[in-house]
Enzyme design. Sequence first.
Site, mmCIF file in Angstrom:
data_model
loop_
_atom_site.group_PDB
_atom_site.id
_atom_site.type_symbol
_atom_site.label_atom_id
_atom_site.label_comp_id
_atom_site.label_asym_id
_atom_site.label_seq_id
_atom_site.Cartn_x
_atom_site.Cartn_y
_atom_site.Cartn_z
ATOM 1 N N ALA A 174 0.836 -1.195 0.000
ATOM 2 C CA ALA A 174 0.000 0.000 0.000
ATOM 3 C C ALA A 174 0.874 1.249 0.000
ATOM 4 O O ALA A 174 2.037 1.214 0.408
ATOM 5 C CB ALA A 174 -0.910 0.009 1.233
ATOM 6 N N SER A 175 0.307 2.348 -0.499
ATOM 7 C CA SER A 175 0.934 3.670 -0.435
ATOM 8 C C SER A 175 2.307 3.677 -1.115
ATOM 9 O O SER A 175 2.424 3.289 -2.274
ATOM 10 C CB SER A 175 1.011 4.135 1.016
ATOM 11 N N ASN A 176 3.370 4.101 -0.402
ATOM 12 C CA ASN A 176 4.696 4.085 -1.007
ATOM 13 C C ASN A 176 5.111 2.679 -1.415
ATOM 14 O O ASN A 176 5.801 2.486 -2.415
ATOM 15 C CB ASN A 176 5.732 4.647 -0.026
ATOM 16 N N HIS A 205 -6.899 7.290 2.612
ATOM 17 C CA HIS A 205 -5.564 6.734 2.742
ATOM 18 C C HIS A 205 -5.292 6.070 4.090
ATOM 19 O O HIS A 205 -4.554 5.086 4.154
ATOM 20 C CB HIS A 205 -4.529 7.840 2.514
#
Length: 876
Positions: free
Chosen positions: A472-474, A787
């Site tokens: 997820a995310s970065n 997020h």
Amino acid sequence: MEHRIRMRAIALAVGSTLILAACGGGGSSNHSVSGIAAEGLAIANAVVTVKDAAGTTRSVTTDASGNYVFDTSGLSYPLMLQVTGTKGVWHALVTEDDRGKPANINNATNSVALLALGATTTAELQAAFAAGSFKSVSNAAVANADSRLLDALEAELGKRPESLRSARFTPGTAEAEGDETDRLLTLVDARPTGGGFGTYNVMPEHVWADTYTTKTYDGVSDDLLTAGYGKSGLSAATTAIFGSAAELRRYAIHTNYRALVDANKAAGGFGTLYGPNIDVNGNDTLGEGKIPGLEAIAYSGDSSGKRKVTLMVQVPDSFDRTKPCIITATSSGSRGIYGAIGTSGEWGLKHGCAVAYTDKGSGNGMHDLARDTVNMIDGTVSTASAAGKKAHFAADITKSQLDAFNVATPNRIAYKHAHSQQNPEKDWGRNTLDAVAFAFYVLNEKYSTADASGKKPRVIRPANTIVIASSASNGAGAALMAAEQDRLGLIDGVAVSEPQIQPKDVSGITIKQGSATVPTIGKPLLDYFTYANLYQPCAALSAAAAGGPAGAALAFYATDRCTSLKEKGLLTAATLAGQADEALQKLHAYGWAAEHDVLHATHHAFATPSIVVTYLNTLGRFSVLDNVCGFSFATTGGTGAVTATAAVIQSMIFSVGNGVPPTSGINLVYNDAVGGPTRDINAKSPSTNRADGALDGALCARAMVTGVDPVTGAKLTGTQLALSEKVQKGIREVQVEAKLGTKPTIIVAGRSDTLIPVNHAARAYYGAGQKAGSSLLRYYEVTNAQHFDTFIDLLPGYDSRIVPLHVYFNQALDLMYAHLKTGAPLPASQVVHTTPRGGTAGSAPAISASNVPRIATSPAAADVIGYAAGTVSVPD
């Protein structure tokens, strides 16, 4: 990628014809041979000796990238080449058929020479070179040996690579990583056997063998997924015991799991829709959900230790060597090695897959400059001098620089993501691929048995293993970067959530939500963050954002921010209400939408400024000494003044830190504040003498991205221009092309994502991917999702408005796994319309499956996300 050669080295060669050959313009000519000497890393500044069939020898020295070129006029084929590297003496045979092609020298060409000459050891090759007994080798024998090596590599990879004898590639150097061909040189140990080659297990390139450790967990007192806490322990706060590395690990897993997943209340879905107790079919059958198995960990980096990442592999006892699978779990944000434990880590372990983790060169690398102490790979604390290059991170400064800095700017902290001077994001894809290679090594060490040679044959290989890049995310961005860079076929598919990804080119792409065209799309992360950093505090005061969670966290500087922006001409409205509305509209015009309005306050309070400062430093490769835009990291007191950091903070940072201050009492400090260095949220700007949340620093950061003064519009000059150019170069280094080819890929993202707005990331990447012909890229956009799932039942107001995106992350992995195992088709790109829980903020009713409908196998036409003629069409 074509190999490069430095011009000053070429100038020492033998003429313009050789220059063209050495630069990749056609390989060797009829009167020259050129290529690359490498053993994974380039063999730099080393003597390459060539001997011909008549015994004539010539020598030339490689450049810093391993390139060489020499004149072959008057030499008789076949030729034999020899070079000595740090890992061995390597040879290559060059025949008449190789004219016009690069002639590389590496461990693969050494193996080809062994088979072609019927030798069994490198010592025999050295003897053949010395005696000239290679002169009778035929073109056919060399070609056959090369073909047999490629057969073995094809059986390993599932695809046939380019010949390593003649491939144009970029080897690794002390300054930079190599490419995928370079990786292949050290992925396996290929040895002649039975007229062909066998592939054997070998420690991957760059892994530091003296840091490699393994440990098994029984699944009772301790385990891979929950660190012995189980579902019950993860759902509750815990009192940390900071002492041994084992305790640091346990609490790191507890912290990181809860940081990515809403485990705060059962009403939010933990324990019913997801969690350690929920099995792969969605049923509550796993009790506490503890998972026994093996955990292996090591550093991977260059010889200096400056460019270094942590790799880890978890192998559950349920792993089936006859049906092997690997899931990547690259850390999200700037988190440490356990950063993805609750996302792709949990999914992989439950499905019996090995999980390949990496902290991608960031993590909780804290250097307390006042005490000159650092953390180690296991989180324990050491002095920087005692740790040496095995420190997780130490600022690259001399003792005299450190002393001077401590006098001028006492009690500051250097952080790895911000201050490593490596711009690690450019290597996130490579780090993820390195984690996959490390996983194959660990699995073969565990499940293979050494043969008569004492080596372990590779029984678990890319060709027989399902590999899904995920996180997820970065970490999701890193997975996509890895998939784009994967030339060897290590990755079979991708399933990611809320990716922080930065497409290089969105020209000709339009995004429409419903009938409205989005005005600004596809901006780089630091661009849209520095813009948000200016306007979010003021925008949070708009009536449209009223009642947003955590609004009080910035109320004391938001009004002054509005006033200062008006004073500088960046807002024009006369009243506070008008200024707030105007600031919000500016955000709308820059890619945010109405779905984000009430969440701006939370994000500026907890994320935006710190991410701006971290990425400003990392992208510009700035040292902690630079104090760019007047910002630094330090512990602060109640008034915002800098104080010494207690030793206990560093002792626990591995477990509780997120890699980006503010974390664990370490905050963002504005050094240039009126009255002296002050925490940014308390700081008065010199140009306004107003407590406006360090607006002057925010304006400076914006200028670093754009190259112009945001107030006057004048182009930067002098030192400021030079700093800005470094930042802009770093931004270009991390942008991607969205070229996935036919690699199946699923992206899920929340429409309400205020941190990484879909118009700049997920939607923009999807459009760029469609433009680039990424035919199996699917995008699922979830309404009422954002997020930070952990905020849902932590900050009142999220629970009543927001549903967990994690539910859809798990579905995305399910869909990809089924697609790769059984060929099940991937559903069309679509919007998934969810229903918030509603009720009273802070005590919303329990979520149920009806709130979060599944991704539709055959979505209704009104829900399909389409792409045609450059336009991404997203239904309302």
